[in-house]
Design a protein around this motif. Structure first.
Motif, PDB file in Angstrom:
ATOM      1  N   ILE A   1       0.853  -1.180   0.000  1.00  0.00           N
ATOM      2  CA  ILE A   1       0.000   0.000   0.000  1.00  0.00           C
ATOM      3  C   ILE A   1       0.888   1.230   0.000  1.00  0.00           C
ATOM      4  CG2 ILE A   1      -1.875   1.206   1.163  1.00  0.00           C
ATOM      5  CD1 ILE A   1      -2.559  -1.599   0.123  1.00  0.00           C
TER       6      ILE A   1
ATOM      7  N   ILE B   1       1.650  -7.222   5.041  1.00  0.00           N
ATOM      8  CA  ILE B   1       1.104  -6.062   4.338  1.00  0.00           C
ATOM      9  C   ILE B   1       2.128  -4.945   4.496  1.00  0.00           C
ATOM     10  CG2 ILE B   1      -0.812  -4.462   4.104  1.00  0.00           C
ATOM     11  CD1 ILE B   1      -1.561  -7.344   3.583  1.00  0.00           C
TER      12      ILE B   1
ATOM     13  N   ILE C   1      -5.233   0.149   7.559  1.00  0.00           N
ATOM     14  CA  ILE C   1      -5.418  -1.012   6.685  1.00  0.00           C
ATOM     15  C   ILE C   1      -6.774  -1.659   6.960  1.00  0.00           C
ATOM     16  CG2 ILE C   1      -4.529  -3.303   6.117  1.00  0.00           C
ATOM     17  CD1 ILE C   1      -2.788  -1.073   5.073  1.00  0.00           C
TER      18      ILE C   1
ATOM     19  N   ASN D   1       2.994  -1.214   4.210  1.00  0.00           N
ATOM     20  CA  ASN D   1       2.238   0.033   4.221  1.00  0.00           C
ATOM     21  C   ASN D   1       3.153   1.236   4.028  1.00  0.00           C
ATOM     22  OD1 ASN D   1       0.041   1.749   4.548  1.00  0.00           O
ATOM     23  ND2 ASN D   1       0.376   1.942   6.767  1.00  0.00           N
TER      24      ASN D   1
ATOM     25  N   VAL E   1       1.388  -6.082   9.556  1.00  0.00           N
ATOM     26  CA  VAL E   1       1.633  -4.818   8.860  1.00  0.00           C
ATOM     27  C   VAL E   1       3.079  -4.375   9.100  1.00  0.00           C
ATOM     28  CG1 VAL E   1       0.940  -2.409   8.606  1.00  0.00           C
ATOM     29  CG2 VAL E   1      -0.787  -4.172   9.073  1.00  0.00           C
TER      30      VAL E   1
ATOM     31  N   PHE F   1      -5.642  -1.196  -2.808  1.00  0.00           N
ATOM     32  CA  PHE F   1      -6.531  -1.894  -1.885  1.00  0.00           C
ATOM     33  C   PHE F   1      -7.416  -2.903  -2.623  1.00  0.00           C
ATOM     34  CE2 PHE F   1      -5.597   1.296   1.390  1.00  0.00           C
ATOM     35  CZ  PHE F   1      -5.529   0.482   2.504  1.00  0.00           C
TER      36      PHE F   1
END
Length: 791
Positions: A544, A752, A600, A754, A723, A567
């Motif tokens: 992201i 994930i 998120i 970020n 994350v 997303f």
């Protein structure tokens, strides 16, 4: 709850990928291409400026031939056979290494510095650098220092138009400025300075005079002077000197060579001068003795009234003439031997050469030649070594030994001659006894005549040696010959344009490369994808980009932004993991707070809600809740209230205005025992009831690196998301992920990433996004970044 088997992930932790991805390595540096371009331009500009304004240096070369061991003194004369007796005094062995040491002595350089006044350097003042002026000055400077060692000083001489007609100028010494005139002495703290007109025109209004001590100038010359022997099979000495003024360098080498040649010739003449002085002193003594004997003969004849003694003693003289001649010869030899012995024994003559007055003794001549050679070698070595040096001590021992051998040789000769003389005298006495009728007066006259003949022969011998030595001195020549006069190279050897530009280019590449490597080596936070993949093999589910907006995105206004597309990709990847489950439980955690778990969770929940799924966001970070505040929903009641009450869970679930399919169960008031609440049996009941109502349940949990809440909740999750925030998450925190896998404390784990920023080194320039640039929406206004640094 069903859990995916992560055995393959655990085994992969032990494997390493040894393949080298050159494209990835180049990509790390290509991200900083602007820095490379700037460094190339700056370094090349500095290189050109250095070439333009640096002082050029030239190399001046010269060669001197040192003649072989046999000197060129008397042997070069047509009558050299007459000088054989003194040959050992001049044919001194020339050691080329000794000559090399003499050329490097400070004495010669000091003489050159003083003669050329090199301690005074004049510069033409420039805007960027001062240029040395040599032999083109409108004046000559004379400086008389107060002491041998002075602190360097700079004097500024300014010629103003209103003072030129009067031959005046301004002199600035420190903060003091006053007028001076040509020929007038200028008293300064270092000494006395006088400027005299040279007759050349004044080409500049400002000149700088640099005054230095003689020792400092000698040190500077020695650092730029190189004297060596290029070929060991020859006796050629090569001299080179580095200078910024070619003509000045040529003059320095020329004066140095001339001083050396004069010194070499002086050394040879010292032996001749010493011999001549010795012979002159002996001639004076013998002359007085000869005059006294002749006076005695005159008085003897007058007293005895003798007219013609020859006829009276003709018979005796005829019979004894042979014995007289032999006796005279022995007396001369004995006198010479005694003279030489007295000369050698005297301590005041220990450092003087020994003249070879005896020519019929080859052993003595050899000893004298060796002795004189060692004395000359000792005087040369004394210039470069101290008295206690082993070389000097060895020479002193050899000289002492040779002097002892010479004394013994002379003593042996003296004894031999005395024995021969006594034998002749005895034979002469026998003959004299037979001629008893010779008057006593004639005997006395014969004795006086014999003594006169001895002194006269010695006197003539010394006169002959004096003339031979004078002729030899006049024919002395230096053993050094200039075979290549000092000449400066046409082109300067410094600055070398090619080398400097090459160095500039190398530095222009090394500096940014070093910066990138330094930044990578000393960075403790996750910057690139490699930082993650090299630390753990847990797969990255989504990446992201950076968003200025911290809350939930609006798909109405930001639906086509890159963040929204990312997303959507995230949701698509999640669909593969969710599969056909009726209700999927998704747990979101991280290493530490601030990595974007709530961001998120809210946005992936929103996308699922827009796709028609009924989504529940559970704010299970009971210690530091953020989700409710991010969604602008009051967090008065929530999960903590539900656990301790008997109310139905629907009373604590609130709809989110942005989408009818999106709901939130807040954390409620912060409890004193969050872990115990999460471990409550009521939690299992709650999850079973929520499965019947919602398609997607997203649990926003505390950082797993700080507390155990996420591990407690993992039994209720199907998919666990971890994350990692670029430029924020610490690298060593990634070890938490490996520990979770190794200990089976968190299964079905995915990463994930970020806050991936546009232009960063996360993907090393491979590019990303959907036509809008990586990490930014169309309307985003990214911060300016220069060469990988935030502005």
């Amino acid at each position: 709850m069903n859990k995916n088997n992560n055995t393959a992930q655990k085994e992969s932790l032990l494997r390493k990928d040894d393949d080298v991805d050159l494209k990835k390595i180049v990509g790390q540096f290509a991200t900083y291409w602007k820095l490379y371009v700037l460094c190339i331009l700056v370094c090349l500009l500095l290189g050109f400026m250095y070439i333009r304004y640096s002082t050029p240096l030239y190399k001046v070369n010269a060669q001197v031939l040192i003649q072989d061991e046999q000197g060129s003194g008397a042997s070069s004369l047509p009558s050299s056979d007459l000088l054989g007796d003194f040959g050992g005094l001049f044919n001194v062995q020339n050691n080329v290494y000794n000559q090399l040491a003499i050329l490097q002595t400070k004495d010669l350089l000091e003489k050159v510095v003083k003669e050329m006044q090199l301690n005074i350097v004049c510069y033409n003042k420039g805007d960027i650098r001062d240029v040395e002026v040599y032999q083109r000055l409108p004046f000559t400077a004379r400086f008389e220092p107060l002491s041998d060692t002075i602190v360097p000083a700079t004097i500024q001489v300014v010629f103003k138009d209103n003072l030129k007609a009067e031959n005046k100028f301004q002199v600035s010494i420190g903060d003091t400025t006053y007028e001076a005139k040509f020929g007038a002495a200028i008293n300064i703290s270092k000494g006395r300075l006088t400027l005299l007109p040279s007759g050349l025109p004044i080409q500049s209004n400002t000149y700088l005079l640099s005054l230095n001590s003689v020792d400092a100038v000698i040190g500077g010359i020695q650092s730029n002077l190189n004297i060596d022997i290029k070929d060991q099979e020859t006796t050629v000495i090569s001299l080179s000197y580095n200078t910024n003024v070619p003509k000045k360098g040529e003059d320095i080498l020329q004066n140095l060579i001339e001083s050396y040649i004069n010194r070499n010739l002086t050394e040879k003449n010292q032996i001749s001068d010493s011999t001549i002085a010795f012979v002159n002193s002996r001639i004076g003594i013998v002359s007085k003795e000869l005059g006294a004997i002749e006076t005695d003969i005159q008085h003897f004849k007058q007293a005895n009234k003798l007219a013609d003694i020859t006829e009276q003693s003709k018979a005796l003289i005829d019979n004894s003439s042979t014995y007289y001649a032999r006796l005279n010869e022995l007396e001369v030899q004995l006198s010479v031997v005694k003279t030489m012995l007295n000369y050698v024994i005297k301590e005041e003559n220990f450092e003087r050469p020994v003249p070879s007055l005896l020519t019929n003794e080859p052993t003595f001549l050899s000893l004298v030649q060796q002795y004189n050679s060692l004395l000359l070698q000792k005087s040369r070595i004394a210039l470069s070594v101290k008295e206690g040096n082993p070389i000097a001590q060895n020479l002193n021992n050899q000289i002492t030994t040779l002097r002892s051998d010479i004394i013994k040789n002379l003593q042996n000769q003296q004894k031999s001659i005395e024995i021969s003389r006594d034998r002749v005298v005895k034979e002469n006495d026998i003959l004299g006894g037979k001629v008893y009728d010779v008057p006593v007066q004639e005997k006395q006259y014969v004795n006086l005549s014999r003594e006169r003949d001895v002194k006269q022969a010695l006197y003539l011998y010394l006169l002959q040696k004096k003339e031979e030595t004078a002729i030899s001195r006049a024919s002395n020549m230096s053993s050094a010959t200039v075979i290549s006069r000092p000449r400066a190279d046409f082109q300067p050897y410094f600055p070398n344009k090619t080398v400097i530009l090459a160095i500039s280019l190398i530095f222009s590449l090394v500096i940014p490369t070093g910066y990138v490597i330094f930044k990578k080596l000393f960075n403790v936070r996750v910057l690139s994808k490699d930082d993650i993949t090299q630390s753990t093999i847990v797969p990255i589910l989504a990446e992201i980009g950076h968003s200025e907006k911290q809350g939930m995105l609006s798909l109405d206004s930001e639906g086509r932004s890159v963040i929204a597309e990312q997303f959507r990709i995230f949701r698509t990847n999640m669909d593969f993991l969710v599969g056909s489950r009726k209700s999927a439980h998704i747990l979101i955690t991280s290493s530490m707070t601030g990595e974007g778990k709530s961001f998120i969770a809210s946005n992936i929940g929103m996308l699922y809600a827009y796709s028609g799924k009924k989504v529940l966001l559970m704010e299970l970070d009971l210690r530091k809740p953020k989700l409710s505040a991010m969604l602008n929903i009051p967090n008065v009641t929530g999960f903590s209230n539900y656990i301790i009450s008997n109310k139905h869970h629907q009373e604590f679930i609130k709809p989110i205005p942005q989408n009818k399919n999106l709901f939130l169960m807040g954390s409620g008031p912060i409890p004193p025992n969050p872990a115990e609440l999460l471990m409550s049996s009521k939690m299992d009941q709650l999850m079973e009831e929520l499965d019947k109502e919602f398609d997607i349940i997203i649990m926003d949990t505390p950082p797993i690196g700080a507390v155990t809440d996420a591990q407690i909740l993992s039994k209720h999750s199907h998919i666990n998301l971890y994350v990692v925030r670029q430029s924020y998450t610490l690298k060593y925190n990634l070890e938490i992920i490996n520990e979770l896998l190794e200990n089976d404390r968190l299964s079905n784990l995915y990463l994930i990433v970020n806050d991936v920023k546009k232009g960063s080194s996360y993907r090393y320039g491979y590019g990303y996004g959907y036509g809008y640039g990586y990490g930014y929406a169309e309307t985003d206004k990214p911060k300016k970044k220069w060469f990988g640094l935030k502005s």
